[in-house]
Design an enzyme around this catalytic site. Structure first.
Site, PDB file in Angstrom:
ATOM      1  N   MET A  54      -3.993  -6.787  -6.994  1.00  0.00           N
ATOM      2  CA  MET A  54      -3.364  -7.716  -7.702  1.00  0.00           C
ATOM      3  C   MET A  54      -4.496  -8.752  -8.478  1.00  0.00           C
ATOM      4  O   MET A  54      -4.159  -9.853  -8.220  1.00  0.00           O
ATOM      5  CB  MET A  54      -2.320  -8.559  -7.010  1.00  0.00           C
ATOM      6  CG  MET A  54      -1.116  -7.693  -6.629  1.00  0.00           C
ATOM      7  SD  MET A  54      -0.405  -7.174  -8.021  1.00  0.00           S
ATOM      8  CE  MET A  54       0.925  -6.279  -7.244  1.00  0.00           C
ATOM      9  N   ASN A  70       1.577   3.083  -2.691  1.00  0.00           N
ATOM     10  CA  ASN A  70       0.815   3.985  -3.429  1.00  0.00           C
ATOM     11  C   ASN A  70      -0.246   4.488  -2.802  1.00  0.00           C
ATOM     12  O   ASN A  70      -0.571   5.739  -3.061  1.00  0.00           O
ATOM     13  CB  ASN A  70       0.503   3.301  -4.703  1.00  0.00           C
ATOM     14  CG  ASN A  70       1.532   3.193  -5.798  1.00  0.00           C
ATOM     15  OD1 ASN A  70       2.086   4.302  -6.324  1.00  0.00           O
ATOM     16  ND2 ASN A  70       2.045   2.065  -5.841  1.00  0.00           N
ATOM     17  N   HIS A 115       0.788   0.844 -12.996  1.00  0.00           N
ATOM     18  CA  HIS A 115       1.119  -0.346 -13.475  1.00  0.00           C
ATOM     19  C   HIS A 115       2.740  -0.156 -13.576  1.00  0.00           C
ATOM     20  O   HIS A 115       3.228   0.956 -14.111  1.00  0.00           O
ATOM     21  CB  HIS A 115       0.838  -0.646 -14.957  1.00  0.00           C
ATOM     22  CG  HIS A 115       1.202  -2.019 -15.346  1.00  0.00           C
ATOM     23  ND1 HIS A 115       0.885  -3.314 -14.900  1.00  0.00           N
ATOM     24  CD2 HIS A 115       2.302  -2.271 -16.148  1.00  0.00           C
ATOM     25  CE1 HIS A 115       1.736  -4.191 -15.700  1.00  0.00           C
ATOM     26  NE2 HIS A 115       2.481  -3.422 -16.464  1.00  0.00           N
ATOM     27  N   GLY A 131       0.869  -1.071   0.109  1.00  0.00           N
ATOM     28  CA  GLY A 131      -0.109   0.028  -0.090  1.00  0.00           C
ATOM     29  C   GLY A 131       0.813   1.208   0.022  1.00  0.00           C
ATOM     30  O   GLY A 131       0.305   2.398   0.248  1.00  0.00           O
TER      31      GLY A 131
HETATM   32  C1  GAR Z   1       3.191  -1.316  -7.314  1.00  0.00           C
HETATM   33  O1  GAR Z   1       4.753  -1.376  -8.076  1.00  0.00           O
HETATM   34  C2  GAR Z   1       2.158  -1.462  -8.547  1.00  0.00           C
HETATM   35  O2  GAR Z   1       2.591  -0.614  -9.587  1.00  0.00           O
HETATM   36  C3  GAR Z   1       2.220  -2.811  -8.686  1.00  0.00           C
HETATM   37  O3  GAR Z   1       2.217  -3.414  -7.351  1.00  0.00           O
HETATM   38  C4  GAR Z   1       2.987  -2.521  -6.540  1.00  0.00           C
HETATM   39  C5  GAR Z   1       2.055  -2.395  -5.377  1.00  0.00           C
HETATM   40  O4  GAR Z   1       2.941  -1.611  -4.270  1.00  0.00           O
HETATM   41  N1  GAR Z   1       0.965  -3.086  -9.435  1.00  0.00           N
HETATM   42  C6  GAR Z   1       0.724  -4.037 -10.148  1.00  0.00           C
HETATM   43  O5  GAR Z   1       1.856  -4.935 -10.654  1.00  0.00           O
HETATM   44  C7  GAR Z   1      -0.472  -4.416 -10.650  1.00  0.00           C
HETATM   45  N2  GAR Z   1      -0.569  -5.399 -11.809  1.00  0.00           N
HETATM   46  P1  GAR Z   1       2.393  -1.039  -3.018  1.00  0.00           P
HETATM   47  O6  GAR Z   1       1.397  -1.944  -2.607  1.00  0.00           O
HETATM   48  O7  GAR Z   1       3.349  -0.488  -2.034  1.00  0.00           O
HETATM   49  O8  GAR Z   1       1.489   0.230  -3.655  1.00  0.00           O
END
Ligand code: GAR
Length: 215
Positions: free
Chosen positions: A90, A14, A109, A12
């Protein structure tokens, strides 16, 4: 003020970037709800810390994935959510959720789409030995990472990079472009026409690309 709902599955960071921009007064949004599909997602702690309502919805409790996404849509609707943000969610978003929020779902992404869609994009980039990768914020359609692109940011990839080092470098930019895309949406400056997302007040496409300096 724009009502935002966030979907996440993991750390999380982001989600945290959005929280921080709202707290700093740079994003005119209210985060109404966090929905997670994973009970161990650290995003839950972040929501608690910031008194944001959080729902764990267990996909296994629903007879089909479609019904799971109907439940997700109902919870978002019940809180008057106007924009849904996938922040490390995901799971491929079902058609029923896309139809419930047409042009109102964004995803971050970790690659320069249309390169390396799906999972493990950073590993795909390393394995392919690209020289540049990055991240993309796009609107969500029924495909896998195929919706209209809003913002992209590029990072150099060096021969010494591993999946971990590249992921870290990309993540830093994700934390910039995701809140920026939400800000543009909240300001009513994103117009979708087919595949094209026009950003009002941003006359050339180049202005919409964030390029960090090379190291
Ligand atoms: C991030 O790198 C995001 O871009 C990726 O998962 C990570 C989540 O990080 N998303 C994907 O790969 C979607 N297909 P976070 O939980 O620290 O935000």
């Amino acid at each position: 003020m724009l009502n935002v709902g966030v979907l996440a599955s993991g750390s999380g960071s982001n989600f945290q970037a959005i929280i921080d921009e709202v707290a700093a007064g740079r994003l005119n949004c209210q985060i109404k709800l966090l929905i997670v599909d994973n009970p161990n997602a650290y995003a839950i702690e972040r929501a608690k810390r910031h008194s944001i309502e959080c729902l764990y919805i267990n996909p296994d409790e629903f007879p089909t994935e479609d019904i799971f996404f109907i439940k997700v849509a109902m919870e978002l609707r019940a809180r008057d959510v106007e924009l849904v943000v996938l922040a490390g969610f995901m799971r491929i978003v079902g058609k029923l959720l896309v139809d419930a929020f047409p042009g109102k779902i964004m995803n971050i992404h970790p690659a320069l789409l249309p390169s390396f869609p799906g999972l493990y994009s950073q590993k795909q980039a390393i394995d392919y030995s690209v020289k540049i990768s990055g991240c993309t914020v796009h609107f969500v359609d029924e495909g896998v990472d195929t919706g209209p692109v809003i913002i992209q940011a590029a990072v150099p990839v060096s021969p010494e990079d591993t999946e971990k080092t590249l992921s870290e470098r990309i993540l830093k930019l994700e934390h910039k472009i995701l809140p920026e895309a939400i800000r543009l949406y909240a300001e009513g400056r994103l117009k979708i026409k087919g595949r094209v997302v026009k950003i009002e007040g941003c006359e050339t496409r180049n202005e919409c690309i964030i390029n960090p300096p090379l190291r």
